[in-house]
Design a protein around this motif. Structure first.
Motif, PDB file in Angstrom:
ATOM      1  N   LYS A  75      -6.214   4.257  13.017  1.00  0.00           N
ATOM      2  CA  LYS A  75      -5.427   3.179  13.623  1.00  0.00           C
ATOM      3  C   LYS A  75      -4.681   2.394  12.545  1.00  0.00           C
ATOM      4  CE  LYS A  75      -8.386   2.594  17.631  1.00  0.00           C
ATOM      5  NZ  LYS A  75      -9.343   1.732  18.341  1.00  0.00           N
ATOM      6  N   ALA A  76      -5.352   2.141  11.419  1.00  0.00           N
ATOM      7  CA  ALA A  76      -4.701   1.429  10.320  1.00  0.00           C
ATOM      8  C   ALA A  76      -3.519   2.236   9.796  1.00  0.00           C
ATOM      9  CB  ALA A  76      -5.701   1.159   9.196  1.00  0.00           C
ATOM     10  N   LYS A  77      -3.697   3.532   9.690  1.00  0.00           N
ATOM     11  CA  LYS A  77      -2.610   4.407   9.234  1.00  0.00           C
ATOM     12  C   LYS A  77      -1.421   4.304  10.188  1.00  0.00           C
ATOM     13  CE  LYS A  77      -1.348   9.245   8.802  1.00  0.00           C
ATOM     14  NZ  LYS A  77      -1.798  10.629   8.872  1.00  0.00           N
ATOM     15  N   GLN A  78      -1.676   4.400  11.486  1.00  0.00           N
ATOM     16  CA  GLN A  78      -0.585   4.324  12.466  1.00  0.00           C
ATOM     17  C   GLN A  78       0.124   2.976  12.395  1.00  0.00           C
ATOM     18  OE1 GLN A  78       0.635   6.924  14.064  1.00  0.00           O
ATOM     19  NE2 GLN A  78      -0.953   8.059  12.968  1.00  0.00           N
ATOM     20  N   PHE A  79      -0.629   1.898  12.179  1.00  0.00           N
ATOM     21  CA  PHE A  79      -0.018   0.577  12.051  1.00  0.00           C
ATOM     22  C   PHE A  79       0.891   0.520  10.827  1.00  0.00           C
ATOM     23  CE2 PHE A  79       0.054  -3.678  10.206  1.00  0.00           C
ATOM     24  CZ  PHE A  79       0.618  -4.391  11.268  1.00  0.00           C
ATOM     25  N   LEU A  80       0.399   1.011   9.689  1.00  0.00           N
ATOM     26  CA  LEU A  80       1.206   0.976   8.468  1.00  0.00           C
ATOM     27  C   LEU A  80       2.446   1.857   8.606  1.00  0.00           C
ATOM     28  CD1 LEU A  80      -1.568   0.968   5.722  1.00  0.00           C
ATOM     29  CD2 LEU A  80      -0.119  -0.942   6.442  1.00  0.00           C
ATOM     30  N   LEU A  81       2.313   2.999   9.254  1.00  0.00           N
ATOM     31  CA  LEU A  81       3.481   3.854   9.481  1.00  0.00           C
ATOM     32  C   LEU A  81       4.512   3.131  10.340  1.00  0.00           C
ATOM     33  CD1 LEU A  81       1.834   7.341  10.127  1.00  0.00           C
ATOM     34  CD2 LEU A  81       2.944   6.536   8.038  1.00  0.00           C
ATOM     35  N   ALA A  82       4.049   2.417  11.364  1.00  0.00           N
ATOM     36  CA  ALA A  82       4.951   1.665  12.231  1.00  0.00           C
ATOM     37  C   ALA A  82       5.655   0.538  11.475  1.00  0.00           C
ATOM     38  CB  ALA A  82       4.179   1.097  13.425  1.00  0.00           C
ATOM     39  N   GLN A  83       5.041   0.081  10.379  1.00  0.00           N
ATOM     40  CA  GLN A  83       5.650  -0.968   9.550  1.00  0.00           C
ATOM     41  C   GLN A  83       6.599  -0.381   8.507  1.00  0.00           C
ATOM     42  OE1 GLN A  83       5.115  -4.258  10.326  1.00  0.00           O
ATOM     43  NE2 GLN A  83       4.043  -3.288  12.024  1.00  0.00           N
ATOM     44  N   GLY A  84       6.738   0.946   8.494  1.00  0.00           N
ATOM     45  CA  GLY A  84       7.671   1.590   7.586  1.00  0.00           C
ATOM     46  C   GLY A  84       7.063   2.144   6.303  1.00  0.00           C
ATOM     47  N   PHE A  85       5.753   2.104   6.176  1.00  0.00           N
ATOM     48  CA  PHE A  85       5.115   2.636   4.975  1.00  0.00           C
ATOM     49  C   PHE A  85       5.088   4.160   5.028  1.00  0.00           C
ATOM     50  CE2 PHE A  85       3.541  -1.662   5.191  1.00  0.00           C
ATOM     51  CZ  PHE A  85       3.597  -2.073   3.866  1.00  0.00           C
ATOM     52  N   GLU A  86       5.085   4.763   3.857  1.00  0.00           N
ATOM     53  CA  GLU A  86       4.981   6.209   3.735  1.00  0.00           C
ATOM     54  C   GLU A  86       3.853   6.529   2.767  1.00  0.00           C
ATOM     55  OE1 GLU A  86       8.796   7.710   2.564  1.00  0.00           O
ATOM     56  OE2 GLU A  86       9.587   7.523   4.586  1.00  0.00           O
ATOM     57  N   ASN A  87       3.474   7.799   2.731  1.00  0.00           N
ATOM     58  CA  ASN A  87       2.396   8.263   1.851  1.00  0.00           C
ATOM     59  C   ASN A  87       1.074   7.586   2.198  1.00  0.00           C
ATOM     60  OD1 ASN A  87       4.275   9.875   0.395  1.00  0.00           O
ATOM     61  ND2 ASN A  87       4.861   8.075  -0.773  1.00  0.00           N
ATOM     62  N   VAL A  88       0.803   7.484   3.495  1.00  0.00           N
ATOM     63  CA  VAL A  88      -0.424   6.873   3.994  1.00  0.00           C
ATOM     64  C   VAL A  88      -1.325   7.992   4.508  1.00  0.00           C
ATOM     65  CG1 VAL A  88      -1.423   5.202   5.593  1.00  0.00           C
ATOM     66  CG2 VAL A  88       0.868   4.811   4.658  1.00  0.00           C
ATOM     67  N   HIS A  89      -2.559   8.009   4.036  1.00  0.00           N
ATOM     68  CA  HIS A  89      -3.476   9.108   4.340  1.00  0.00           C
ATOM     69  C   HIS A  89      -4.793   8.587   4.895  1.00  0.00           C
ATOM     70  CE1 HIS A  89      -0.567  11.103   1.781  1.00  0.00           C
ATOM     71  NE2 HIS A  89      -0.885  10.264   0.810  1.00  0.00           N
ATOM     72  N   ASN A  90      -5.227   9.181   5.997  1.00  0.00           N
ATOM     73  CA  ASN A  90      -6.509   8.856   6.614  1.00  0.00           C
ATOM     74  C   ASN A  90      -7.550   9.862   6.131  1.00  0.00           C
ATOM     75  OD1 ASN A  90      -8.488   7.839   8.371  1.00  0.00           O
ATOM     76  ND2 ASN A  90      -7.856   9.211  10.006  1.00  0.00           N
ATOM     77  N   VAL A  91      -8.748   9.378   5.835  1.00  0.00           N
ATOM     78  CA  VAL A  91      -9.851  10.251   5.446  1.00  0.00           C
ATOM     79  C   VAL A  91     -10.589  10.668   6.717  1.00  0.00           C
ATOM     80  CG1 VAL A  91     -11.971  10.473   4.106  1.00  0.00           C
ATOM     81  CG2 VAL A  91     -10.065   9.100   3.213  1.00  0.00           C
ATOM     82  N   ILE A  92     -10.471  11.926   7.067  1.00  0.00           N
ATOM     83  CA  ILE A  92     -11.072  12.446   8.293  1.00  0.00           C
ATOM     84  C   ILE A  92     -12.595  12.444   8.166  1.00  0.00           C
ATOM     85  CG2 ILE A  92     -11.264  14.489   9.787  1.00  0.00           C
ATOM     86  CD1 ILE A  92      -8.447  15.270   8.731  1.00  0.00           C
ATOM     87  N   GLY A  93     -13.260  11.881   9.156  1.00  0.00           N
ATOM     88  CA  GLY A  93     -14.721  11.844   9.152  1.00  0.00           C
ATOM     89  C   GLY A  93     -15.306  10.616   8.496  1.00  0.00           C
ATOM     90  N   GLY A  94     -14.507   9.907   7.711  1.00  0.00           N
ATOM     91  CA  GLY A  94     -14.933   8.660   7.105  1.00  0.00           C
ATOM     92  C   GLY A  94     -16.167   8.771   6.221  1.00  0.00           C
ATOM     93  N   ILE A  95     -16.790   7.623   6.025  1.00  0.00           N
ATOM     94  CA  ILE A  95     -17.927   7.561   5.105  1.00  0.00           C
ATOM     95  C   ILE A  95     -19.125   8.355   5.631  1.00  0.00           C
ATOM     96  CG2 ILE A  95     -19.020   5.443   5.933  1.00  0.00           C
ATOM     97  CD1 ILE A  95     -19.150   4.636   2.884  1.00  0.00           C
ATOM     98  N   MET A  96     -19.232   8.518   6.946  1.00  0.00           N
ATOM     99  CA  MET A  96     -20.334   9.313   7.495  1.00  0.00           C
ATOM    100  C   MET A  96     -20.246  10.754   7.001  1.00  0.00           C
ATOM    101  SD  MET A  96     -20.591   7.814  11.384  1.00  0.00           S
ATOM    102  CE  MET A  96     -21.420   9.279  11.944  1.00  0.00           C
ATOM    103  N   ALA A  97     -19.046  11.320   7.049  1.00  0.00           N
ATOM    104  CA  ALA A  97     -18.869  12.696   6.577  1.00  0.00           C
ATOM    105  C   ALA A  97     -18.989  12.768   5.052  1.00  0.00           C
ATOM    106  CB  ALA A  97     -17.511  13.239   7.028  1.00  0.00           C
ATOM    107  N   PHE A  98     -18.504  11.743   4.369  1.00  0.00           N
ATOM    108  CA  PHE A  98     -18.566  11.718   2.918  1.00  0.00           C
ATOM    109  C   PHE A  98     -20.020  11.754   2.445  1.00  0.00           C
ATOM    110  CE2 PHE A  98     -18.536   9.918  -1.329  1.00  0.00           C
ATOM    111  CZ  PHE A  98     -17.401  10.499  -1.899  1.00  0.00           C
ATOM    112  N   ARG A  99     -20.882  11.027   3.114  1.00  0.00           N
ATOM    113  CA  ARG A  99     -22.287  10.951   2.709  1.00  0.00           C
ATOM    114  C   ARG A  99     -23.030  12.270   2.947  1.00  0.00           C
ATOM    115  NH1 ARG A  99     -21.683   7.615  -0.997  1.00  0.00           N
ATOM    116  NH2 ARG A  99     -21.319   5.462  -0.410  1.00  0.00           N
ATOM    117  N   GLU A 100     -22.456  13.174   3.741  1.00  0.00           N
ATOM    118  CA  GLU A 100     -23.084  14.473   3.991  1.00  0.00           C
ATOM    119  C   GLU A 100     -22.735  15.503   2.932  1.00  0.00           C
ATOM    120  OE1 GLU A 100     -22.274  15.733   7.966  1.00  0.00           O
ATOM    121  OE2 GLU A 100     -23.212  13.963   8.844  1.00  0.00           O
ATOM    122  N   LEU A 101     -21.846  15.153   1.998  1.00  0.00           N
ATOM    123  CA  LEU A 101     -21.446  16.110   0.952  1.00  0.00           C
ATOM    124  C   LEU A 101     -22.612  16.419   0.025  1.00  0.00           C
ATOM    125  CD1 LEU A 101     -17.932  14.790  -0.061  1.00  0.00           C
ATOM    126  CD2 LEU A 101     -18.459  16.780   1.327  1.00  0.00           C
TER     127      LEU A 101
END
Length: 101
Positions: A75-101
């Motif tokens: 949602k934050a990514k979509q908001f920033l894109l709507a504000q005209g920002f570029e090079n915005v990347h979402n981390v899929i799975g978030g910290i829950m997935a990160f902790r499973e590495l």
């Protein structure tokens, strides 16, 4: 390639272990951040509009967003894109997935 592609937690780990500092933002709430964080700058999702100047200072640079599961950061990514920002990347799975590495 799309400038606003999403990344996996494996890709995030590589970036964090690399030599270059990245612009990583955690959009969870403060209590979540205090319990478990990756060293990202905390800006809760509801406060993103109040911090547009922080993001404008990074104009042209990659901005990485994460949360618990990837939903709020998406949602934050979509908001920033709507504000005209570029090079915005979402981390899929978030910290829950990160902790499973």
């Amino acid at each position: 390639m799309d400038k606003n592609y999403d990344i996996t937690v494996e890709q995030l780990k590589e970036l964090l272990e690399g030599e270059n500092q990245i612009n990583l933002f955690d959009v969870r709430e403060e209590y979540e951040y205090e319990d478990d964080n990756l060293g990202a700058k905390l800006i809760p999702l509801g406060e993103i509009p109040d911090h547009l100047d922080d993001f404008k200072a990074l104009n042209g640079q990659d901005i990485y967003l994460h949360c618990r599961s990837g939903a709020r950061s998406g949602k934050a990514k979509q908001f920033l894109l709507a504000q005209g920002f570029e090079n915005v990347h979402n981390v899929i799975g978030g910290i829950m997935a990160f902790r499973e590495l």
